[in-house]
Design a protein around this motif. Sequence first.
Motif, short mmCIF file in Angstrom:
data_model
loop_
_atom_site.label_atom_id
_atom_site.label_comp_id
_atom_site.label_asym_id
_atom_site.label_seq_id
_atom_site.Cartn_x
_atom_site.Cartn_y
_atom_site.Cartn_z
N VAL A 1 0.86 -1.18 0.00
CA VAL A 1 0.00 0.00 0.00
C VAL A 1 0.90 1.23 0.00
O VAL A 1 1.86 1.31 0.74
N GLY A 2 0.59 2.18 -0.87
CA GLY A 2 1.41 3.39 -0.94
C GLY A 2 0.84 4.37 -1.94
O GLY A 2 -0.19 4.13 -2.56
N GLY A 3 1.52 5.51 -2.05
CA GLY A 3 1.08 6.55 -2.97
C GLY A 3 2.15 7.59 -3.13
O GLY A 3 3.30 7.41 -2.72
N LEU A 4 1.75 8.71 -3.71
CA LEU A 4 2.70 9.78 -4.03
C LEU A 4 3.17 10.46 -2.75
O LEU A 4 2.36 10.87 -1.92
N THR A 5 4.49 10.57 -2.60
CA THR A 5 5.04 11.28 -1.45
C THR A 5 4.70 12.78 -1.55
O THR A 5 4.61 13.31 -2.65
N PHE A 6 4.37 13.48 -0.51
CA PHE A 6 4.47 13.12 0.89
C PHE A 6 3.08 12.82 1.46
O PHE A 6 2.95 12.18 2.50
N GLY A 7 2.05 13.28 0.78
CA GLY A 7 0.70 13.18 1.33
C GLY A 7 0.29 11.76 1.69
O GLY A 7 -0.35 11.52 2.71
N ALA A 8 0.69 10.80 0.85
CA ALA A 8 0.27 9.41 1.08
C ALA A 8 1.14 8.69 2.10
O ALA A 8 0.72 7.68 2.67
N ASP A 9 2.36 9.18 2.35
CA ASP A 9 3.31 8.41 3.16
C ASP A 9 2.82 8.10 4.58
O ASP A 9 2.88 6.94 5.00
N PRO A 10 2.33 9.09 5.35
CA PRO A 10 1.88 8.74 6.71
C PRO A 10 0.72 7.76 6.72
O PRO A 10 0.61 6.91 7.61
N VAL A 11 -0.15 7.85 5.70
CA VAL A 11 -1.29 6.95 5.61
C VAL A 11 -0.82 5.53 5.31
O VAL A 11 -1.28 4.55 5.91
N ALA A 12 0.13 5.39 4.38
CA ALA A 12 0.67 4.08 4.03
C ALA A 12 1.38 3.44 5.22
O ALA A 12 1.21 2.25 5.51
N MET A 13 2.18 4.23 5.93
CA MET A 13 2.93 3.69 7.06
C MET A 13 2.01 3.29 8.20
O MET A 13 2.20 2.26 8.85
N ALA A 14 0.98 4.10 8.45
CA ALA A 14 0.01 3.76 9.50
C ALA A 14 -0.72 2.47 9.15
O ALA A 14 -0.97 1.62 10.02
N THR A 15 -1.05 2.31 7.87
CA THR A 15 -1.76 1.11 7.43
C THR A 15 -0.88 -0.12 7.55
O THR A 15 -1.33 -1.18 8.02
#
Length: 201
Positions: free
Chosen positions: A77-91
């Motif tokens: 799970v991931g996406g474009l840095t930086f907006g997606a990074d905290p969401v991906a790491m939390a998931t």
Amino acid sequence: MNIHACKESRPAMKKALMELLCKKSVQVAPSPIFTLASGRKSDFYINCKPTALDPWGMFLIGHLVLEELKTAGVRGVGGLTFGADPVAMATAFASGLNNIPIQAFSIRKEQKDHGVIRWVEGDMHPGDRVAIIDDVATTGGSTIKAIDRARQTGLEVCKVVVLVDREEGGMDNIRKEVGDAVAVLTRTELMACFSQIHSGA
């Protein structure tokens, strides 16, 4: 509301996340004074990062996004840095806590010009099934860019999860690329919560 009260209840977690976003991330003005990434003006602005980087926010976001991915059969799970990074790491962290391990990855805005040149950072391999995530969808542009770059890397994008849908056509644009695209929360829900909090109800 504490972790134990929320842990087994998706509605409770969703309510707690809305309240935290309204306190830390949402701004509302009487007229369109906020300039969005698209260049448009709006009376509603949300910056999810203060919530996504908050320990309680991470817990809520990670578990709510994981709930959307449980039956998707994704490895990453991931996406474009930086907006997606905290969401991906939390998931990814929530997935480990729940014994359904999902790798986090990050998609660069620009390719590295040294070492191994690639768009995607993380332990991902061509052919892996992945979900693309984002914090906010307005036009869907950053999410679609992430989808394109993941596909260029050989990843199979089978789902999209967005934390907040601003309800301005972004989710429709994303679904043209990936049919299975969902939002955890909508602008309508957040506005209702924001009004309730600030009216003292």
